[in-house]
Design an enzyme around this catalytic site. Structure first.
Site, PDB file in Angstrom:
ATOM      1  N   SER A 127      -4.120  21.535 -24.016  1.00 34.76           N
ATOM      2  CA  SER A 127      -4.451  20.361 -23.185  1.00 34.76           C
ATOM      3  C   SER A 127      -3.194  19.678 -22.669  1.00 34.76           C
ATOM      4  O   SER A 127      -2.146  19.689 -23.329  1.00 34.76           O
ATOM      5  CB  SER A 127      -5.245  19.374 -24.048  1.00 34.76           C
ATOM      6  N   TYR A 152      -6.436  14.071 -31.148  1.00 34.77           N
ATOM      7  CA  TYR A 152      -6.862  15.194 -30.301  1.00 34.77           C
ATOM      8  C   TYR A 152      -5.632  15.976 -29.817  1.00 34.77           C
ATOM      9  O   TYR A 152      -5.558  17.202 -29.952  1.00 34.77           O
ATOM     10  CB  TYR A 152      -7.682  14.675 -29.110  1.00 34.77           C
TER      11      TYR A 152
HETATM   12  N1  LIG Z   1     -12.417  19.398 -19.500  1.00 41.28           N
HETATM   13  C1  LIG Z   1     -11.133  19.038 -19.549  1.00 41.28           C
HETATM   14  O1  LIG Z   1     -10.663  18.234 -18.727  1.00 41.28           O
HETATM   15  C2  LIG Z   1     -10.218  19.602 -20.607  1.00 41.28           C
HETATM   16  C3  LIG Z   1      -8.867  19.214 -20.560  1.00 41.28           C
HETATM   17  C4  LIG Z   1      -8.007  19.724 -21.527  1.00 41.28           C
HETATM   18  C5  LIG Z   1      -8.451  20.608 -22.494  1.00 41.28           C
HETATM   19  N2  LIG Z   1      -9.781  20.944 -22.525  1.00 41.28           N
HETATM   20  C6  LIG Z   1     -10.218  21.876 -23.578  1.00 41.28           C
HETATM   21  O2  LIG Z   1     -10.967  22.917 -22.980  1.00 41.28           O
HETATM   22  C7  LIG Z   1     -11.985  23.373 -23.868  1.00 41.28           C
HETATM   23  C8  LIG Z   1     -13.335  23.307 -23.193  1.00 41.28           C
HETATM   24  O3  LIG Z   1     -13.556  21.954 -22.788  1.00 41.28           O
HETATM   25  P1  LIG Z   1     -14.867  21.479 -22.013  1.00 41.28           P
HETATM   26  O4  LIG Z   1     -14.440  20.411 -21.074  1.00 41.28           O
HETATM   27  O5  LIG Z   1     -15.608  22.651 -21.528  1.00 41.28           O
HETATM   28  O6  LIG Z   1     -15.620  20.741 -23.216  1.00 41.28           O
HETATM   29  P2  LIG Z   1     -17.138  20.871 -23.711  1.00 41.28           P
HETATM   30  O7  LIG Z   1     -17.289  19.846 -24.796  1.00 41.28           O
HETATM   31  O8  LIG Z   1     -18.067  20.818 -22.562  1.00 41.28           O
HETATM   32  O9  LIG Z   1     -17.182  22.333 -24.340  1.00 41.28           O
HETATM   33  C9  LIG Z   1     -16.833  22.629 -25.667  1.00 41.28           C
HETATM   34  C10 LIG Z   1     -18.013  23.353 -26.314  1.00 41.28           C
HETATM   35  O10 LIG Z   1     -17.614  23.715 -27.632  1.00 41.28           O
HETATM   36  C11 LIG Z   1     -18.694  23.475 -28.491  1.00 41.28           C
HETATM   37  N3  LIG Z   1     -18.153  23.212 -29.837  1.00 41.28           N
HETATM   38  C12 LIG Z   1     -17.485  22.118 -30.258  1.00 41.28           C
HETATM   39  N4  LIG Z   1     -17.158  22.252 -31.553  1.00 41.28           N
HETATM   40  C13 LIG Z   1     -17.620  23.480 -31.937  1.00 41.28           C
HETATM   41  C14 LIG Z   1     -17.600  24.188 -33.162  1.00 41.28           C
HETATM   42  N5  LIG Z   1     -17.050  23.655 -34.264  1.00 41.28           N
HETATM   43  N6  LIG Z   1     -18.160  25.416 -33.195  1.00 41.28           N
HETATM   44  C15 LIG Z   1     -18.735  25.957 -32.097  1.00 41.28           C
HETATM   45  N7  LIG Z   1     -18.814  25.315 -30.919  1.00 41.28           N
HETATM   46  C16 LIG Z   1     -18.247  24.093 -30.838  1.00 41.28           C
HETATM   47  C17 LIG Z   1     -19.437  22.280 -27.931  1.00 41.28           C
HETATM   48  O11 LIG Z   1     -20.803  22.247 -28.320  1.00 41.28           O
HETATM   49  C18 LIG Z   1     -19.271  22.487 -26.432  1.00 41.28           C
HETATM   50  O12 LIG Z   1     -20.377  23.140 -25.864  1.00 41.28           O
HETATM   51  C19 LIG Z   1     -11.867  22.486 -25.125  1.00 41.28           C
HETATM   52  O13 LIG Z   1     -11.059  23.177 -26.054  1.00 41.28           O
HETATM   53  C20 LIG Z   1     -11.148  21.259 -24.607  1.00 41.28           C
HETATM   54  O14 LIG Z   1     -10.444  20.600 -25.644  1.00 41.28           O
HETATM   55  C21 LIG Z   1     -10.680  20.468 -21.594  1.00 41.28           C
END
Ligand SMILES: NC(=O)c1ccc[n+]([C@@H]2O[C@H](COP(=O)([O-])OP(=O)(O)OC[C@H]3O[C@@H](n4cnc5c(N)ncnc54)[C@H](O)[C@@H]3O)[C@@H](O)[C@H]2O)c1
Length: 325
Positions: A127, A152
């Protein structure tokens, strides 16, 4: 390829699955479908994936050691795309345990599974938050990132360190992607663009933190998935002879937008003005993010560039359609 995709019901995961299937890969998606935000939205993202022959799904928690070990013992994968995590900076102030379980313990289980299989490539989500309060812009991968300002961010930085260790010890190729504020259709309800859109349509005020003095490098979802797939297809190699096959790349739009300009974009797409409530900075937040994507461009010949206005219009069209408003 046969790919294990974690967080498949999530925002970025569901889009990634769709693109992998479209090009002929088979995907085993796992997700624990937790209730951090509406489970119905996660299920709605999964529905069109489940209708495709190349996709299968298991409701699994990556923090469950026995279940993850059994999964890696049962099925072989060509690559793993690890997106499951507890996301969100502000929630990590109130719910630290969710980050310890999913982002640290869960990540450890992924690494162990990959090691046991002698996997070809692990791509995982880091991130932009690892840059903390850094003021040197744009943020480059070689910048020091030792001062996270939220748990985080600390877990994401820890993931990069853990991945490096496995790359070094077991020659496991790992690539971390530092995503910069990803937005688009099927997005996350806890993110500002989503909650602002909902509030404006419902005639409620929006909360503008740091009195609007913030800048974010917003990255459109299709650009993120394009970058992710290109990276997936090019397993990490060592940067120097004898080094670890371990890489980390920024993936952002290289075009930070002021918060007030971003709100203007949403207002324009909705044809309505937002009622604004100006508030101080929140704990864990950072005033600005700005990605350098030169390293990514050099590595895979691609960097995101979708203009914010286009992306927000596409998001608003989806939002109105999905919610029938
Ligand atoms: N969206 C953004 O702007 C952004 C920015 C930086 C990093 N990220 C990272 O990208 C990845 C995806 O993010 P996103 O925006 O799609 O978030 P999101 O919350 O929509 O997707 C994450 C998914 O992981 C699942 N999850 C969480 N904990 C879990 C566990 N212990 N076991 C199994 N499943 C689990 C959740 O149910 C969810 O569906 C994450 O790692 C997030 O930290 C996202």
């Amino acid at each position: 390829m046969h790919i294990l995709l974690t967080g498949a019901a999530g925002f970025i995961g569901a889009h990634t699955a769709q693109r992998l299937l479209a090009r002929g890969d088979t995907v085993l998606g796992i997700d624990n479908l937790n209730s951090y935000y509406a489970v119905a939205l996660k299920q709605a993202r999964l529905a069109p994936l489940l209708a495709q022959a190349g996709f299968s799904f298991e409701p699994l928690d990556v923090a469950d050691r026995a279940a993850m070990a059994a999964l890696f013992a049962r099925q072989r994968f060509d690559a793993v795309v690890h997106l499951a995590a507890q996301a969100g900076v502000r929630y990590s102030i109130t719910h630290p345990e969710a980050y310890l379980d999913s982002n640290l313990t869960g990540f450890g289980h992924i690494l162990e599974g990959c090691r046991a299989q002698g996997l070809g490539h692990l791509v995982y989500a880091s991130s932009s938050s690892v840059y903390g309060g850094n003021t040197k812009m744009p943020f480059e991968e070689s910048d020091p990132v030792d001062h996270p300002v939220s748990l985080y961010a600390a877990t994401k930085k820890a993931n990069e360190l853990m991945a490096h260790t496995y790359s070094h010890l077991y020659r496991l190729p790992t690539t971390g992607l530092r995503f910069f504020t990803v937005y688009g259709p099927w997005g996350r309800p806890d993110m500002a663009y989503f909650s602002f859109t909902r509030a404006v349509l419902e005639g409620r005020p929006i909360q503008v933190f740091n009195h609007g003095h913030m800048k974010r490098d917003f990255t459109y979802i299709d650009d993120i998935v394009e970058g992710l797939l290109r990276v997936l297809d090019k397993p990490a190699t060592a940067e120097k002879a004898g080094g670890a096959p371990c890489r980390v790349f920024n993936i952002g739009n290289q075009d930070p937008v002021a918060l007030m300009e971003f709100i203007g974009c949403i207002e324009q797409a909705l044809g309505r003005e937002a009622i604004k409530e100006f508030l101080p900075m929140q704990d864990g937040d950072v005033p600005a993010t700005y990605a350098s994507t030169e390293a990514l461009q050099r590595w895979v010949g691609f960097a995101p560039s979708t203009p914010l206005q286009d992306g927000i219009h596409r998001f608003v069209r989806w939002y109105r359609d999905y919610h029938a408003v």
